[in-house]
Design an enzyme around this catalytic site. Sequence first.
Site, mmCIF file in Angstrom:
data_model
loop_
_atom_site.group_PDB
_atom_site.id
_atom_site.type_symbol
_atom_site.label_atom_id
_atom_site.label_comp_id
_atom_site.label_asym_id
_atom_site.label_seq_id
_atom_site.Cartn_x
_atom_site.Cartn_y
_atom_site.Cartn_z
ATOM 1 N N ASP A 1 -3.613 10.957 49.290
ATOM 2 C CA ASP A 1 -3.834 9.663 49.943
ATOM 3 C C ASP A 1 -3.089 9.560 51.280
ATOM 4 O OD1 ASP A 1 -1.565 9.669 48.206
ATOM 5 O OD2 ASP A 1 -1.427 7.490 48.309
ATOM 6 N N HIS A 2 -2.344 10.617 51.625
ATOM 7 C CA HIS A 2 -1.614 10.590 52.905
ATOM 8 C C HIS A 2 -2.098 11.642 53.900
ATOM 9 C CE1 HIS A 2 1.427 7.667 51.533
ATOM 10 N NE2 HIS A 2 0.976 8.098 50.364
ATOM 11 N N HIS B 1 3.974 13.425 53.299
ATOM 12 C CA HIS B 1 3.990 14.332 52.146
ATOM 13 C C HIS B 1 2.563 14.719 51.787
ATOM 14 C CE1 HIS B 1 3.280 10.458 50.240
ATOM 15 N NE2 HIS B 1 3.198 10.974 49.017
ATOM 16 N N HIS C 1 0.642 14.384 49.056
ATOM 17 C CA HIS C 1 -0.284 13.682 48.161
ATOM 18 C C HIS C 1 -1.513 13.297 48.989
ATOM 19 C CE1 HIS C 1 2.953 12.523 44.986
ATOM 20 N NE2 HIS C 1 2.304 13.642 44.655
ATOM 21 N N ASP D 1 5.906 7.729 50.589
ATOM 22 C CA ASP D 1 6.130 6.980 49.354
ATOM 23 C C ASP D 1 7.569 7.214 48.900
ATOM 24 O OD1 ASP D 1 3.408 6.760 49.682
ATOM 25 O OD2 ASP D 1 2.869 7.825 47.879
ATOM 26 N N HIS E 1 0.669 0.166 50.774
ATOM 27 C CA HIS E 1 0.520 1.159 49.702
ATOM 28 C C HIS E 1 0.356 0.478 48.350
ATOM 29 C CE1 HIS E 1 1.463 4.848 47.317
ATOM 30 N NE2 HIS E 1 0.919 5.453 48.344
ATOM 31 N N HIS F 1 10.652 11.026 45.920
ATOM 32 C CA HIS F 1 9.295 10.907 45.406
ATOM 33 C C HIS F 1 9.037 12.108 44.497
ATOM 34 C CE1 HIS F 1 5.393 9.145 45.371
ATOM 35 N NE2 HIS F 1 4.781 10.031 46.131
HETATM 36 ZN ZN LIG Z 1 0.726 7.541 48.312
HETATM 37 ZN ZN LIG Z 2 2.832 10.054 47.067
#
Ligand SMILES: [Zn+2]
Ligand SMILES: [Zn+2]
Length: 301
Positions: free
Chosen positions: A64-65, A60, A62, A210, A268, A140
């Site tokens: 951090d990914h 996805h 976000h 997530d 995570h 999510h």
């Molecule tokens: Zn994340």
């Molecule tokens: Zn996320």
Amino acid sequence: MELQVFGVGSATPQRNRNPSAFLLSVDNEYVLIDCGEGTQFRFLEHKVKTSRIKTICISHLHGDHYFGLVGLLSTFSLHHRTEPLTLIGPEALLEIIHLQLFHSGSTLSFKLEFIATQNVHVSKIFENAALEIYTFPLIHRIPTTGFKLIQKASKRKIIKDILPVNFPIPYIKMLKEGKDVKDELTGEIFLNSTYTKEGNKAKVFSYCSDTAFNKDILPVIFESDLLYHEATFTDVDSKRAENTFHSTARQAALIAKEANVSKLLLGHFSSRYGNELTHLSEALEVFSNTLIAEQYILYTV
Ligand SMILES: [Zn+2]
Ligand SMILES: [Zn+2]
């Protein structure tokens, strides 16, 4: 299959935890799953042969990914990569990449074969000789997909020691395919059951990050050899997990137990926890074969 973990953190940068990135090796090729900021620096430090990365899956959008992705693609180009790369991720990802490349006056030196994910139903999205990849919806705050990667069962294995010297290669191929061989010159018959043994079984790795606690995924990930499931929070923050559409370690363990997987890997982790001892103990109360994902460690699937 082997999984090397490169990031177990979530959201904001943490001193000892990188954002999500997982390198799965399948028959000498790599599949990179998520690519948080700085992933390519971790690859440099750990001498990863990035030319072996043939497929990248992004769960996805976000940061951090995927904030490490455009940097990695740019580096591939600076290294004059020519081999095509398959990129699997949300539709908007391609737009983001094009926008960044366009405004930096850059082009890619290789063909990017983009496959857009959808967040509605389970689907087989990729297949080659060694591997199948399925996506499935997670719950999510923005559209997010999980991935199930299956290393196909290998063909029958030749028992080399008992095979005649200089046995013709086309005959070996036939044996591997499960056929008996009749030598055209001598008429001798080589039975498949004598000269081969069973190949490796198919192996399954499932990746869920997530996501809020979601039992709908159970049929898809059922009996996976290895399940990676996010465990951002512990019990004390379960309300926070619910509000942010994340999971607790206990919930991840419940999913692992009900899906009857062989092994569970947790990651995570939120920056609010200095260590993962509580995550581990709460998960172990539910599912015994739980491990805390450790950065740079190789896990056999
Ligand atoms: Zn994340
Ligand atoms: Zn996320």
